[in-house]
Motif scaffolding. Structure first.
Motif, PDB file in Angstrom:
ATOM      1  N   ALA A   1       8.003   7.274  -0.854  1.00 26.60           N
ATOM      2  CA  ALA A   1       9.117   7.548  -1.455  1.00 26.60           C
ATOM      3  C   ALA A   1       9.330   9.254  -1.363  1.00 26.60           C
ATOM      4  CB  ALA A   1       9.346   7.156  -2.794  1.00 26.60           C
ATOM      5  N   ARG A   2       8.209   9.952  -1.857  1.00 30.02           N
ATOM      6  CA  ARG A   2       8.393  11.507  -1.848  1.00 30.02           C
ATOM      7  C   ARG A   2       8.567  12.084  -0.484  1.00 30.02           C
ATOM      8  NH1 ARG A   2       4.258  15.304  -2.068  1.00 30.02           N
ATOM      9  NH2 ARG A   2       2.661  13.627  -2.780  1.00 30.02           N
ATOM     10  N   VAL A   3       8.025  11.575   0.610  1.00 28.86           N
ATOM     11  CA  VAL A   3       8.232  12.086   1.968  1.00 28.86           C
ATOM     12  C   VAL A   3       9.757  11.823   2.512  1.00 28.86           C
ATOM     13  CG1 VAL A   3       7.255  11.771   4.386  1.00 28.86           C
ATOM     14  CG2 VAL A   3       5.745  11.987   2.536  1.00 28.86           C
ATOM     15  N   ARG A   4      10.111  10.523   2.271  1.00 26.16           N
ATOM     16  CA  ARG A   4      11.595  10.190   2.656  1.00 26.16           C
ATOM     17  C   ARG A   4      12.497  11.045   1.984  1.00 26.16           C
ATOM     18  NH1 ARG A   4      12.762   5.017   4.474  1.00 26.16           N
ATOM     19  NH2 ARG A   4      10.631   3.478   4.691  1.00 26.16           N
ATOM     20  N   LYS A   5      12.225  11.660   0.615  1.00 28.76           N
ATOM     21  CA  LYS A   5      13.274  12.333  -0.032  1.00 28.76           C
ATOM     22  C   LYS A   5      13.228  13.725   0.661  1.00 28.76           C
ATOM     23  CE  LYS A   5      14.423  13.858  -4.621  1.00 28.76           C
ATOM     24  NZ  LYS A   5      13.914  13.749  -6.205  1.00 28.76           N
ATOM     25  N   GLN A   6      11.798  14.295   1.079  1.00 24.48           N
ATOM     26  CA  GLN A   6      11.823  15.691   1.884  1.00 24.48           C
ATOM     27  C   GLN A   6      12.390  15.426   3.118  1.00 24.48           C
ATOM     28  OE1 GLN A   6       7.600  15.964   2.085  1.00 24.48           O
ATOM     29  NE2 GLN A   6       7.484  16.613  -0.073  1.00 24.48           N
ATOM     30  N   HIS A   7      12.924  14.180   3.783  1.00 31.35           N
ATOM     31  CA  HIS A   7      13.343  14.370   5.011  1.00 31.35           C
ATOM     32  C   HIS A   7      14.581  13.596   5.294  1.00 31.35           C
ATOM     33  CE1 HIS A   7      10.114  16.398   6.788  1.00 31.35           C
ATOM     34  NE2 HIS A   7       9.205  15.894   6.317  1.00 31.35           N
ATOM     35  N   PRO A   8      15.666  13.650   4.446  1.00 22.00           N
ATOM     36  CA  PRO A   8      16.612  12.693   4.275  1.00 22.00           C
ATOM     37  C   PRO A   8      17.601  12.790   5.701  1.00 22.00           C
ATOM     38  CG  PRO A   8      17.331  14.975   3.053  1.00 22.00           C
ATOM     39  CD  PRO A   8      15.864  14.779   3.390  1.00 22.00           C
ATOM     40  N   GLY A   9      17.427  13.812   6.424  1.00 20.50           N
ATOM     41  CA  GLY A   9      18.283  13.860   7.669  1.00 20.50           C
ATOM     42  C   GLY A   9      17.447  13.109   8.998  1.00 20.50           C
ATOM     43  N   ALA A  10      16.169  12.809   8.654  1.00 17.88           N
ATOM     44  CA  ALA A  10      15.520  12.289   9.645  1.00 17.88           C
ATOM     45  C   ALA A  10      15.924  10.960  10.282  1.00 17.88           C
ATOM     46  CB  ALA A  10      13.947  11.973   9.412  1.00 17.88           C
ATOM     47  N   ASN A  11      15.668  10.429  11.518  1.00 20.20           N
ATOM     48  CA  ASN A  11      16.014   9.132  12.068  1.00 20.20           C
ATOM     49  C   ASN A  11      15.358   7.943  11.604  1.00 20.20           C
ATOM     50  OD1 ASN A  11      16.634  11.495  14.295  1.00 20.20           O
ATOM     51  ND2 ASN A  11      18.105   9.815  14.304  1.00 20.20           N
ATOM     52  N   HIS A  12      14.146   8.193  11.267  1.00 24.98           N
ATOM     53  CA  HIS A  12      13.130   7.159  10.851  1.00 24.98           C
ATOM     54  C   HIS A  12      11.975   8.028   9.910  1.00 24.98           C
ATOM     55  CE1 HIS A  12      15.032   4.556  13.650  1.00 24.98           C
ATOM     56  NE2 HIS A  12      14.855   5.570  14.337  1.00 24.98           N
ATOM     57  N   ASN A  13      11.557   7.079   9.041  1.00 21.57           N
ATOM     58  CA  ASN A  13      10.262   7.473   8.050  1.00 21.57           C
ATOM     59  C   ASN A  13       9.335   6.341   8.027  1.00 21.57           C
ATOM     60  OD1 ASN A  13      10.588  10.287   6.824  1.00 21.57           O
ATOM     61  ND2 ASN A  13      12.573   9.561   6.577  1.00 21.57           N
ATOM     62  N   CYS A  14       8.678   6.051   8.974  1.00 23.30           N
ATOM     63  CA  CYS A  14       7.825   5.031   9.078  1.00 23.30           C
ATOM     64  C   CYS A  14       6.522   4.976   8.493  1.00 23.30           C
ATOM     65  CB  CYS A  14       7.706   4.485  10.423  1.00 23.30           C
ATOM     66  SG  CYS A  14       9.069   4.385  11.721  1.00 23.30           S
ATOM     67  N   SER A  15       5.778   4.042   7.879  1.00 25.67           N
ATOM     68  CA  SER A  15       4.941   4.283   6.893  1.00 25.67           C
ATOM     69  C   SER A  15       3.677   2.977   7.294  1.00 25.67           C
ATOM     70  CB  SER A  15       5.322   4.045   5.527  1.00 25.67           C
ATOM     71  OG  SER A  15       5.782   3.050   5.167  1.00 25.67           O
ATOM     72  N   ALA A  16       2.484   3.273   6.732  1.00 24.25           N
ATOM     73  CA  ALA A  16       1.359   2.327   6.744  1.00 24.25           C
ATOM     74  C   ALA A  16       0.421   2.881   5.923  1.00 24.25           C
ATOM     75  CB  ALA A  16       0.739   2.289   7.961  1.00 24.25           C
ATOM     76  N   TYR A  17      -0.101   1.866   5.179  1.00 29.58           N
ATOM     77  CA  TYR A  17      -1.334   2.154   4.208  1.00 29.58           C
ATOM     78  C   TYR A  17      -2.227   0.995   4.258  1.00 29.58           C
ATOM     79  CZ  TYR A  17       1.565  -0.338   0.577  1.00 29.58           C
ATOM     80  OH  TYR A  17       2.435  -1.212  -0.038  1.00 29.58           O
ATOM     81  N   VAL A  18      -3.684   1.635   3.896  1.00 28.72           N
ATOM     82  CA  VAL A  18      -4.567   0.543   3.655  1.00 28.72           C
ATOM     83  C   VAL A  18      -5.310   0.892   2.436  1.00 28.72           C
ATOM     84  CG1 VAL A  18      -6.878  -0.004   4.560  1.00 28.72           C
ATOM     85  CG2 VAL A  18      -5.051   0.715   6.048  1.00 28.72           C
ATOM     86  N   ILE A  19      -5.595  -0.141   1.423  1.00 23.54           N
ATOM     87  CA  ILE A  19      -6.173   0.140   0.056  1.00 23.54           C
ATOM     88  C   ILE A  19      -7.439  -0.784  -0.052  1.00 23.54           C
ATOM     89  CG2 ILE A  19      -5.776   0.151  -2.520  1.00 23.54           C
ATOM     90  CD1 ILE A  19      -3.875   2.151  -0.848  1.00 23.54           C
ATOM     91  N   GLY A  20      -8.329  -0.309  -0.660  1.00 24.38           N
ATOM     92  CA  GLY A  20      -9.444  -0.979  -0.880  1.00 24.38           C
ATOM     93  C   GLY A  20     -10.531  -0.619   0.184  1.00 24.38           C
ATOM     94  N   ALA A  21     -11.740  -0.666  -0.445  1.00 26.05           N
ATOM     95  CA  ALA A  21     -12.956  -0.205   0.737  1.00 26.05           C
ATOM     96  C   ALA A  21     -12.935  -1.428   1.772  1.00 26.05           C
ATOM     97  CB  ALA A  21     -14.256  -0.034  -0.285  1.00 26.05           C
ATOM     98  N   ASP A  22     -12.510  -2.430   1.326  1.00 26.63           N
ATOM     99  CA  ASP A  22     -12.585  -3.540   2.263  1.00 26.63           C
ATOM    100  C   ASP A  22     -11.358  -3.825   2.958  1.00 26.63           C
ATOM    101  OD1 ASP A  22     -11.390  -4.436  -0.065  1.00 26.63           O
ATOM    102  OD2 ASP A  22     -12.751  -6.210  -0.178  1.00 26.63           O
ATOM    103  N   ALA A  23     -10.390  -2.899   2.740  1.00 30.78           N
ATOM    104  CA  ALA A  23      -9.019  -3.162   3.330  1.00 30.78           C
ATOM    105  C   ALA A  23      -8.064  -4.272   2.900  1.00 30.78           C
ATOM    106  CB  ALA A  23      -8.992  -2.751   4.910  1.00 30.78           C
ATOM    107  N   SER A  24      -8.377  -4.566   1.756  1.00 29.85           N
ATOM    108  CA  SER A  24      -7.874  -5.872   1.147  1.00 29.85           C
ATOM    109  C   SER A  24      -6.317  -5.749   0.981  1.00 29.85           C
ATOM    110  CB  SER A  24      -8.395  -5.984  -0.101  1.00 29.85           C
ATOM    111  OG  SER A  24      -8.251  -5.058  -1.110  1.00 29.85           O
ATOM    112  N   VAL A  25      -5.775  -4.527   1.020  1.00 28.86           N
ATOM    113  CA  VAL A  25      -4.182  -4.296   1.076  1.00 28.86           C
ATOM    114  C   VAL A  25      -4.004  -3.706   2.218  1.00 28.86           C
ATOM    115  CG1 VAL A  25      -2.222  -3.436  -0.225  1.00 28.86           C
ATOM    116  CG2 VAL A  25      -4.341  -4.459  -1.527  1.00 28.86           C
ATOM    117  N   GLN A  26      -2.961  -4.095   3.148  1.00 26.65           N
ATOM    118  CA  GLN A  26      -2.684  -3.349   4.346  1.00 26.65           C
ATOM    119  C   GLN A  26      -0.872  -3.660   4.544  1.00 26.65           C
ATOM    120  OE1 GLN A  26      -4.649  -4.875   7.906  1.00 26.65           O
ATOM    121  NE2 GLN A  26      -6.782  -5.077   6.730  1.00 26.65           N
TER     122      GLN A  26
END
Length: 231
Positions: A64-89
């Motif tokens: 959300a912070r990055v999106r706010k920094q670039h309101p005029g961008a065409n796209h703000n695509c994202s990905a994240y991995v949480i957990g040492a075993d990558a349980s949240v993707q």
């Protein structure tokens, strides 16, 4: 082009990684620091912002912070991995054709075995369409180049232990612990002094004997839970 913004987020990793299963990974890679790296493909600018993220909520806040920094961008695509075993993707294409942005970003994080991390690639369209294959290469490549530029650190599993000792021995003991390569996490002063440190499992068995020798048997040892750290 790269920018670094060092944040003290790793303590949060310790707190949340203590919840990992005891039989989980013994170590994982994460982003060394928050930072931004820019690439250009056929006149389109791709700014990849990376950050450590101890929780899914922290990852979403960063997006959300990055999106706010670039309101005029065409796209703000994202990905994240949480957990040492990558349980949240999670991956988000943010208006790009399905599977051409967030998914290759996520795949790059997983291929590089990065955990507890979030990536946002901001695209400013340069007038040349890249096609599905070009988008996949551009978004995945932006994350890969940012990981190379910003860097990663290895965080290993250890046991948190607390040593309690009298004031007359505390200073010397703390110095000896540090000299022996032990990672001292905290020192608390009260009626006695409590020194909290992290020990690899391999060092745990012999530590009580060495502690007794160093303090003439006057120190108390409390073995706590498991966490992850860079030591």
């Amino acid at each position: 082009m790269m920018q670094h913004d060092q944040h003290d987020q790793h303590d949060q990793h310790d707190q949340h990684a203590q919840q990992e299963r005891p039989d989980g990974p013994a170590a994982y890679l994460t982003v060394a620091a928050e930072g931004v790296h820019e690439t250009e493909v056929n006149r389109s600018r791709f700014l990849c912002a990376l950050a450590p993220a101890a929780t899914e909520a922290a990852a979403q806040e960063f997006i959300a912070r990055v999106r706010k920094q670039h309101p005029g961008a065409n796209h703000n695509c994202s990905a994240y991995v949480i957990g040492a075993d990558a349980s949240v993707q999670k991956a988000n294409d943010d208006g790009e054709p399905g599977g051409t942005a967030g998914v290759p970003m996520l795949q790059m994080l997983l291929r590089r075995e990065v955990r507890y991390a979030v990536a946002v690639v901001t695209r400013y369209f340069g007038g040349v369409k890249l096609g599905a294959g070009g988008l996949i290469r551009a978004y995945g490549g932006a994350v890969g180049e940012a990981l190379d530029a910003i860097g990663t650190v290895t965080r290993r599993r250890y046991r948190v232990v607390t040593v309690t000792v009298g004031h007359e021995r505390a200073g010397r003991l703390e110095n000896e612990l540090r000299a022996a390569g032990h990672q001292v996490r905290d020192v608390r002063y009260g009626a006695e002094v409590s020194i909290e440190l992290q020990l690899p499992d391999a060092d745990l068995a012999g530590f009580p004997g060495r502690l007794a020798d160093a303090t003439a048997g006057t120190a108390r040892l409390e073995v706590g839970g498991e966490a992850f750290g860079t030591g």
